[in-house]
Structures are given as structure tokens and as C-alpha cells.
Design a protein around this motif. Structure first.
Motif, short mmCIF file in Angstrom:
data_model
loop_
_atom_site.label_atom_id
_atom_site.label_comp_id
_atom_site.label_asym_id
_atom_site.label_seq_id
_atom_site.Cartn_x
_atom_site.Cartn_y
_atom_site.Cartn_z
N VAL A 253 37.72 35.92 45.21
CA VAL A 253 39.01 35.71 45.86
C VAL A 253 39.51 34.29 45.59
O VAL A 253 38.84 33.31 45.91
N SER A 254 40.67 34.20 45.00
CA SER A 254 41.30 32.90 44.70
C SER A 254 42.44 32.67 45.68
O SER A 254 43.49 33.31 45.59
N PRO A 255 42.27 31.74 46.65
CA PRO A 255 43.37 31.43 47.57
C PRO A 255 44.63 30.97 46.84
O PRO A 255 45.75 31.26 47.28
N ALA A 256 44.47 30.29 45.69
CA ALA A 256 45.64 29.83 44.95
C ALA A 256 46.46 31.01 44.41
O ALA A 256 47.69 30.98 44.41
N LEU A 257 45.77 32.06 43.96
CA LEU A 257 46.48 33.23 43.44
C LEU A 257 47.11 34.04 44.57
O LEU A 257 48.17 34.63 44.39
N ILE A 258 46.45 34.09 45.72
CA ILE A 258 47.06 34.75 46.88
C ILE A 258 48.32 34.00 47.30
O ILE A 258 49.36 34.60 47.58
N TRP A 259 48.25 32.69 47.29
CA TRP A 259 49.42 31.86 47.65
C TRP A 259 50.57 32.12 46.69
O TRP A 259 51.72 32.29 47.09
N ALA A 260 50.26 32.15 45.38
CA ALA A 260 51.30 32.36 44.38
C ALA A 260 51.95 33.73 44.54
O ALA A 260 53.16 33.89 44.32
N ALA A 261 51.16 34.74 44.90
CA ALA A 261 51.72 36.07 45.12
C ALA A 261 52.58 36.12 46.37
O ALA A 261 53.69 36.67 46.37
N LEU A 262 52.09 35.51 47.44
CA LEU A 262 52.79 35.57 48.72
C LEU A 262 54.11 34.80 48.69
O LEU A 262 55.14 35.29 49.17
N PHE A 263 54.09 33.61 48.12
CA PHE A 263 55.28 32.76 48.17
C PHE A 263 56.12 32.77 46.90
O PHE A 263 57.32 32.49 46.95
N ASP A 264 55.53 33.10 45.77
CA ASP A 264 56.25 33.02 44.49
C ASP A 264 56.35 34.35 43.77
O ASP A 264 56.80 34.40 42.63
N PHE A 265 55.88 35.44 44.39
CA PHE A 265 55.97 36.78 43.81
C PHE A 265 55.24 36.89 42.47
O PHE A 265 55.57 37.74 41.65
N LYS A 266 54.26 36.05 42.25
CA LYS A 266 53.52 36.08 40.99
C LYS A 266 52.27 36.93 41.14
O LYS A 266 51.39 36.62 41.95
N LEU A 267 52.18 37.99 40.35
CA LEU A 267 51.01 38.86 40.36
C LEU A 267 50.19 38.55 39.11
O LEU A 267 50.58 38.90 38.00
N GLU A 268 49.09 37.87 39.31
CA GLU A 268 48.26 37.43 38.20
C GLU A 268 47.81 38.61 37.34
O GLU A 268 47.44 39.67 37.85
#
Length: 464
Positions: free
Chosen positions: A318-333
């Protein structure tokens, strides 16, 4: 074997300070004075505003160090097995204090690690000071007392019930448990400073590259007597005041405040659209910050997904940085922008309402945090025993393993995978489309896996 007695003089007494001195000298520290059970450790080159101590005796509580030092970032090393660092730190960080085992000292001094930790501690101390209107002291945080460290009764599986039956405290504590695994730093201010006018919590994301600032958001939990939330004017005014925390971090530290997360009972999209166009709630959006409503069913779904993973899998994948990017920036890694926008449509400059399908997408984005060290260990273990299924078990999160097993069936379909995994259609498509994820699968474990992947991936691409 001769019997031992209390008068036996064959044992050499241990000088704890001498052992400590010899241990920390290897890391460039010298031992200073002892004050009320804490020994200060000195080292040249420590970040400004940082002080390091060793808890020599077990009698003082960890948080007592805040009363002994004015440093904004305090690190307390210890060798006490009764101290649960992760659990303690959730509260200690509100005081700008971090607890760590003495054996982790070398890792803490790795390039950039100490600076990052100190920056986050100082930010946490600033957040608590701003929220309280005064410098936080141990007297304000009775919940940290070791005598009251019993586990919370809050069960995240009951989040929807807490949210709709005015169980404020349980709703808040259960939500905090869910958020712990999702964010790099999480300050449960409402739990720590019970009875004070503070947001229920603040979450951070660390620096994403040298040119990008740290980011911060706050959250509030609102339980009601029914499964319905109506966005009262008072709640909107309250969030506007709490945004002062983010403004201060922006002004003093150059951080970026992202906005507000509202954890609530069920809430209707029309209600959100109407209430956020005027008065208090509209002022939150005027500052170009996110206002995200997260019903209890969504938080509950995150907890269900977390429970699929073992503790080591949560820490490894689990990457908190990737969760943050998805939640706030709509970025799905792992997938392109066009696919991500179709699966997870963006709605900038307006309030957002997350649903359960969104929760799954955000969680799967976070599962793309593949650690290279784990891959190296996995390959080493597999090479030592070629017959075992070590690599298959260690290279993927449990949720993805369940997905791969369903995909590997001879007659797999989108519907059959949804039934086997419990995932919604967008999440299944995300896993099919993510090349970084599928590159980790051992396609030779099933004669149908590769063909099923290509067939269903083509199917979803064509339907798009």
C-alpha cells in the motif's frame, strides 16, 4: 548445576548508561544529561528544531518529554517491549513527538529519512498548535497515558451503524482506524484532544519530488440520528474555520492545503449540489480546495479491502502517496489518463461524493506500491526452492491474487470475476488494464490466464 542465590556476586552489574553510550557512538551520538528518566543524545548536523532522547527508565510516560523540551520535533528512542510504537505515535505525533526502537537508529539516519521525519513532526506540532490556539502540552492529551492505552471498542465493520445512530466517538475512532493504513501521516486530533474545538483529524502527504510541496488536508466525522446528512450551515462554517490550519502551513512552510474530507452518513448528490453553491459551504470551494463527502458505506468498503491483506502486505504494497494522488488528483496508477477519466471522472471546482466503486479504484491505485526490496527477497527465496509457490504468494496483494485466480478460470468473464472478488465493474477493468500489475503475474501458473487476460482486456477496450 549450582543453585543461584540473591547473594551471588558472580554477576557483573550492567551500567545502562555505558551500554547506551557504546551503542549510540556508532551512529555519531554522544550521551548528555539525564532529566526525569530521559537522556538527551547529541549529534552534530541534526535538523534545526530537532532533539533526540533515550527513555532510560520505564517510569515516565513517553509524552512527558514534551514538558521537558521546547524543540518542535522530539524523537524518543527506547527498548521497552511494552510500547507499541505505531499505536503510540498516532497520538504522540500531535505533540511533535515520535517514538522508535533504539535498534532502528541507523535506518532513521539514512539519507533524507531524518529530515523528512523532522519536517513532518514540526508540521504536526504546528497543526496541533494552530488547532488548539496554544502550544500543545501533555496535560491536554490524557488519552496517551499508558494506563489508558486499552484498544478502542470501535469496530470499522460497524461504521454505517455508528454514522446513523449518533455514535460520535465510535464513528470517529473507527474512521481513524481505517485511515491509518491509507495516509503517510495521520493526526487524530479529535481523539487526542477530546472536548476541544478541533477537526477530527489531519492527514499529510510527504514531498513528491524536490520541487513539489508537502500536502495536507483535514477531515471531520458527522454522525446523525438517521442515515442522512444534510450539510448544515454550522458545519460549513466550522470547516471554514478549520481551513485556517492549512492556510498557516501554506504561509509558514510553503505547504499545499488540499481541502476537506467529510465522513458522514448517506448524503444525496442533489443536497450537496444545492448546499455547496451558497453560504458557508461555498466559501470552502472559493479557495480552490477539494470538498469530498465520504459516506460511511465507502469507509466501510475500505476496511473490508484492508482486512483481505496481512499486516506485512499492507506495509509492503500500500502506497499512501498513490492513494493520495487518486483521491485528490484522480490519478489511477498503472493506466492512462483517458482510461482513468472514464473509470473515475474528475469534477474540479465542485464538491464531490465518493461511492463504493470509487473507493475500490482508490484502494487499487494504492496497491501499486511495489517495493523493489520485496522483489529481491522473493526472488532469492524462490531460487532456493524452485518447487514452492513462494514468488506467487509474495509478489501480489491478497486482493490481486484473488482476482488472478478468478481470471485464470477457463470460462472466466467480467461477471464471474466480479462475483469471485466482490469488486465492481470499474475495479475489475482497472486491474485488467493495469500493465504494471499484470506484469507481476506468473502467467505460467495457469494454461488459461494469459488468454483470459487478453480476451477480457480487449473486451473492455472495445466496449469503451
Amino acid at each position: 548445576m549450582p543453585e543461584l542465590s540473591a547473594d551471588d556476586t558472580r554477576f557483573i552489574p550492567v551500567d545502562a548508561r555505558q551500554v547506551l553510550r557504546e551503542t549510540v557512538e556508532r551512529s555519531g551520538f554522544t550521551v548528555g544529561e539525564e532529566t526525569q528518566g530521559f537522556v538527551e543524545l547529541h549529534r552534530s548536523g541534526l535538523p534545526a528544531g530537532c532533539a533526540v532522547y533515550f527513555l532510560l527508565r520505564n517510569s515516565p510516560a513517553l509524552y512527558a518529554i514534551r514538558a521537558l523540551s521546547k524543540a518542535s520535533a522530539l524523537i524518543v528512542l527506547h527498548v521497552n517491549d511494552d510500547i507499541e510504537d505505531a499505536r503510540e505515535n498516532m497520538f504522540l505525533h500531535t505533540l511533535g513527538v515520535h517514538a522508535a526502537r533504539l535498534r532502528t537508529l541507523e535506518a532513521m539516519l539514512s539519507p533524507g529519512a531524518l529530515e523528512s521525519l523532522v519536517e513532518m513532526l514540526q508540521a504536526a506540532f504546528s497543526v496541533a498548535s494552530t488547532a488548539l490556539g496554544e502550544v500543545p502540552s501533555p496535560a491536554l492529551v490524557p488519552q496517551i497515558d499508558p494506563e489508558r492505552r486499552e484498544l478502542s471498542e470501535a469496530d470499522p465493520l460497524l461504521l454505517p451503524i455508528y454514522a446513523s445512530t449518533c455514535k460520535d466517538r465510535l464513528f470517529e475512532e473507527a474512521t481513524a482506524r481505517v485511515l491509518d493504513a491509507m495516509f503517510q501521516w495521520h493526526l487524530p486530533l479529535g481523539i487526542a484532544f477530546s472536548g476541544r474545538t478541533v477537526p477530527d483529524g489531519v492527514v499529510f502527504r510527504g514531498r513528491n519530488g524536490p520541487s513539489n510541496p508537502q500536502e495536507v488536508a483535514h477531515y471531520d466525522c458527522k454522525s446523525k440520528s438517521t442515515d442522512s446528512y444534510s450539510l448544515s450551515t454550522g458545519d460549513g462554517d466550522q470547516q471554514g474555520r478549520y481551513l485556517g490550519i492549512q492556510r498557516r502551513l501554506e504561509a509558514e512552510r510553503g505547504w499545499r492545503g488540499r481541502g476537506v474530507l467529510m465522513f458522514t452518513p448517506a448524503v444525496e448528490p442533489d443536497v450537496i449540489a444545492g448546499k455547496t453553491q451558497k453560504d458557508a459551504w461555498a466559501r470552502v470551494l472559493v479557495e480552490n480546495r477539494e470538498l469530498i463527502f465520504i459516506p460511511a458505506q465507502v469507509t466501510h468498503r475500505w476496511w473490508e479491502l484492508q482486512r483481505l491483506e496481512a499486516t506485512w502486505q499492507l506495509k509492503a504494497f500500500v502506497s499512501p502517496a498513490l492513494i493520495w494522488a487518486a483521491l485528490f488528483d484522480f490519478k489511477l496508477e498503472g493506466i492512462g489518463t483517458d482510461v482513468a477519466q472514464r473509470l473515475f471522472p474528475s469534477s474540479r471546482n465542485s464538491a464531490r461524493l465518493l461511492n463504493v466503486a470509487d473507493a475500490e479504484l482508490i484502494w487499487i491505485a494504492g496497491l501499486h506500491g511495489f517495493p523493489p526490496d520485496l522483489d529481491a527477497v522473493t526472488e532469492s527465496l524462490q531460487s532456493a526452492d524452485r518447487e514452492a509457490r513462494i514468488e506467487e504468494k509474495l509478489r501480489l496483494p491478497a486482493l490481486v491474487t484473488r482476482f488472478v485466480d478468478a481470471l485464470a478460470k477457463k470460462d472466466s468473464s467480467l461477471d464471474s470475476i466480479m462475483r469471485a472478488t466482490g469488486l465492481h465493474a470499474p475495479a475489475v477493468e482497472y486491474l485488467l488494464q493495469s500493465r504494471p500489475m499484470s506484469n507481476r503475474w506468473r502467467v505460467d501458473t495457469s494454461p488459461y490466464l494469459s488468454a483470459s487476460l487478453l480476451r477480457l482486456r480487449g473486451q473492455v477496450e472495445q466496449s469503451a
